[in-house]
Design an enzyme around this catalytic site. Structure first.
Site, PDB file in Angstrom:
ATOM      1  N   TYR A 144      47.204  30.865  52.428  1.00 43.06           N
ATOM      2  CA  TYR A 144      46.801  30.419  51.091  1.00 43.06           C
ATOM      3  C   TYR A 144      46.461  31.635  50.243  1.00 43.06           C
ATOM      4  O   TYR A 144      45.784  32.549  50.709  1.00 43.06           O
ATOM      5  CB  TYR A 144      45.571  29.508  51.185  1.00 43.06           C
ATOM      6  CG  TYR A 144      45.044  29.033  49.846  1.00 43.06           C
ATOM      7  CD1 TYR A 144      45.770  28.146  49.067  1.00 43.06           C
ATOM      8  CD2 TYR A 144      43.809  29.480  49.364  1.00 43.06           C
ATOM      9  CE1 TYR A 144      45.284  27.709  47.837  1.00 43.06           C
ATOM     10  CE2 TYR A 144      43.317  29.047  48.129  1.00 43.06           C
ATOM     11  CZ  TYR A 144      44.060  28.156  47.378  1.00 43.06           C
ATOM     12  OH  TYR A 144      43.581  27.731  46.159  1.00 43.06           O
ATOM     13  N   ASP A 239      46.382  40.100  51.495  1.00 45.47           N
ATOM     14  CA  ASP A 239      45.415  39.261  50.803  1.00 45.47           C
ATOM     15  C   ASP A 239      44.146  39.244  51.659  1.00 45.47           C
ATOM     16  O   ASP A 239      44.039  38.486  52.620  1.00 45.47           O
ATOM     17  CB  ASP A 239      45.975  37.858  50.600  1.00 45.47           C
ATOM     18  CG  ASP A 239      44.996  36.959  49.845  1.00 45.47           C
ATOM     19  OD1 ASP A 239      43.834  37.391  49.628  1.00 45.47           O
ATOM     20  OD2 ASP A 239      45.377  35.826  49.486  1.00 45.47           O
ATOM     21  N   LYS A 267      35.687  36.642  47.084  1.00 45.70           N
ATOM     22  CA  LYS A 267      34.593  36.165  47.947  1.00 45.70           C
ATOM     23  C   LYS A 267      33.501  37.221  48.125  1.00 45.70           C
ATOM     24  O   LYS A 267      32.715  37.413  47.215  1.00 45.70           O
ATOM     25  CB  LYS A 267      35.184  35.620  49.250  1.00 45.70           C
ATOM     26  CG  LYS A 267      36.132  34.441  48.900  1.00 45.70           C
ATOM     27  CD  LYS A 267      36.677  33.627  50.004  1.00 45.70           C
ATOM     28  CE  LYS A 267      37.392  32.418  49.396  1.00 45.70           C
ATOM     29  NZ  LYS A 267      38.742  32.185  49.813  1.00 45.70           N
TER      30      LYS A 267
HETATM   31  C1  LIG Z   1      39.893  31.790  48.724  1.00 42.71           C
HETATM   32  C2  LIG Z   1      41.180  32.518  48.815  1.00 42.71           C
HETATM   33  C3  LIG Z   1      41.959  32.791  47.686  1.00 42.71           C
HETATM   34  C4  LIG Z   1      41.657  32.223  46.330  1.00 42.71           C
HETATM   35  O1  LIG Z   1      40.449  32.681  45.838  1.00 42.71           O
HETATM   36  P1  LIG Z   1      39.708  31.835  44.668  1.00 42.71           P
HETATM   37  O2  LIG Z   1      38.574  32.701  44.293  1.00 42.71           O
HETATM   38  O3  LIG Z   1      39.328  30.539  45.299  1.00 42.71           O
HETATM   39  O4  LIG Z   1      40.709  31.653  43.584  1.00 42.71           O
HETATM   40  C5  LIG Z   1      43.062  33.599  47.836  1.00 42.71           C
HETATM   41  N1  LIG Z   1      43.403  34.089  49.031  1.00 42.71           N
HETATM   42  C6  LIG Z   1      42.693  33.830  50.145  1.00 42.71           C
HETATM   43  C7  LIG Z   1      43.112  34.434  51.441  1.00 42.71           C
HETATM   44  C8  LIG Z   1      41.573  33.019  50.074  1.00 42.71           C
HETATM   45  O5  LIG Z   1      40.898  32.729  51.184  1.00 42.71           O
END
Ligand SMILES: *Cc1c(COP(=O)(O)O)cnc(C)c1O
Length: 426
Positions: A144, A239, A267
């Site tokens: 994701y 990511d 995060k």
């Molecule tokens: C949470 C997440 C996102 C998206 O981040 P948001 O701040 O919710 O838009 C993208 N990549 C990874 C791996 C994530 O866990």
């Protein structure tokens, strides 16, 4: 457990907010319950509006590595607020945070601060495309990367074809430049790279997949991605929105010793405030406006309050390298308790754990990709979720999310959770 207040708020919210929540997984739909409305949180615990207090293993889905409302972070934020909430002009704090990010992850020579992980990945991909002059990207099934149009995809019906939308409202034309490979499957990547030679701008990957439950990279998988992207002139994007500052202060790239070209963060980097970042090799990042031709902007980017929360959080993590070993040890204890549960109850459970990230899949396993992750018994997960909640432990309301250990979880709390997990009674 009393839930009257949460239920009333949820009912009212349903009338004014789609599904009653501002992000879908909060709705508890996957576990067949109504969500608990949170009143406050401190350290390892959250308390709902009915006064139920839970030991929290969600940690706001990743940011909460220090636990909730860490006094040093809260104090820094309170002080920052007094100086103004936003200026729309550069500040010393943005430079300070950029230096800290570079120090933690030296591959990030230049960095842009943005407001969400979604925005970070979307921007990193745009930069990779601008840099390479190519359109296609490869992502992995079950990874994701936020909800931008080109990434909300599922694999096409045949291998080696471009993806199709995984959400209404995303035009098929927006997903035609996305290819989907299989996680931990080098052949699927090789196949796409050979089918579209010189056309793939970027491979974007969660170095530890944590959005189909936790699925670690198999030995050599990340190194393989590094090699093949180098061979084809493709930009490798890690990511690290979850793994950054979590697997270690230097993220997954340090943990596995593989260097990406670009990295996305979110995060933890915002310390609980809405902030994220993307960055990498200077040559690539200099594509970004105003130095380069790739446009990206943000009114609240590098917001002084969010930046303060991020700096305060990273300062604590940097000062305490021992935290990572402690969280890893606690993660291992929880993983072992799940295995004991499996043995005692004869329940099929497969546990994946890396550092402070873990997932117990209700399946015999092994779980190494999307297909094996989704073989889990989500009904069994829902029963486990209910058992935990009734016993004062708040875990993710979905099989396909991580369990997050924080610095604030004490040994005693971990032991209590282990006993509950492995115990015979419900
Ligand atoms: C949470 C997440 C996102 C998206 O981040 P948001 O701040 O919710 O838009 C993208 N990549 C990874 C791996 C994530 O866990």
């Amino acid at each position: 457990m009393k839930t009257k207040n949460s239920e009333r708020l949820f009912e009212e919210s349903l009338k004014r907010i789609p599904g009653g929540v501002n992000s879908p997984v909060r709705a508890f739909g996957a576990v067949g319950r109504t969500p608990l409305f949170i009143d406050h949180a401190k350290g390892s615990h959250i308390t709902d509006v009915d006064g139920n207090r839970f030991l929290d293993y969600v940690g706001s889905w990743g940011p909460g590595i220090l636990g909730h409302a860490h006094p040093a972070v809260v104090e820094a934020v309170q002080r920052a607020c007094v100086d103004g909430l936003t200026y729309g002009a550069p500040t010393k704090k943005e430079l300070q945070l950029a230096e800290m990010i570079h120090e933690a992850m030296p591959t990030i020579e230049k960095v842009r601060l943005v407001s969400s992980g979604t925005e970070a990945v979307m921007s990193a991909i745009r930069v990779a495309r601008g840099y390479t002059g190519r359109d296609l990207i490869i992502k992995f099934k079950g990874n994701y990367h936020g909800h931008s149009d080109g990434l909300l995809v599922k694999a096409g019906s045949a291998a080696l074809t471009t993806a199709v939308p995984d959400s209404k409202g995303v035009p098929a034309s927006y997903t035609q430049n996305t290819l989907v490979a299989l996680y931990n499957n080098p052949d699927s990547v090789k196949g796409l790279m050979e089918a579209y030679p010189g056309q793939v701008a970027a491979i974007v990957v969660e170095p530890v997949a944590a959005n189909m439950g936790v699925v670690p990279p198999e030995e050599g998988f990340l190194a393989f991605l590094r090699e093949i992207t180098r061979a084809y002139g493709t930009v490798l994007i890690f990511d690290e929105v979850i793994t950054g500052f979590r697997l270690g202060y230097g993220g997954a790239q340090q943990y596995y010793g593989v260097e990406p070209d670009l990295t996305t963060l979110g995060k933890i980097v915002g310390g609980g405030m809405p902030m994220a970042a993307y960055g990498g090799r200077a040559k690539i990042m200099d594509q970004v406006s105003p130095v380069g031709p790739v446009y990206q902007a943000g009114t609240l980017s590098g917001n002084p309050v969010a930046t303060t929360a991020g700096i305060a959080t990273l300062e604590i993590l940097r000062a305490h390298p021992e935290y990572y070993g402690e969280m890893e040890r606690k993660g291992k204890q929880l993983a072992e308790a799940f295995r004991e549960r499996s043995r005692k109850r004869g329940e099929a459970i497969w546990v994946n754990q890396v550092g402070s990230l873990l997932s117990a899949f209700f399946t015999a396993g092994p779980v190494r990709d999307y297909g094996s992750a989704t073989s889990s018994d989500t009904g069994a997960y829902a029963r486990y979720f209910g058992q935990m909640l009734e016993n004062g432990v708040y875990v993710a309301p979905s099989q396909f999310e991580a369990m997050f250990v924080s610095v604030a979880h004490t040994d005693e709390e971990i032991q209590k959770t282990c006993r509950l997990l492995a115990g015979d009674g419900d």
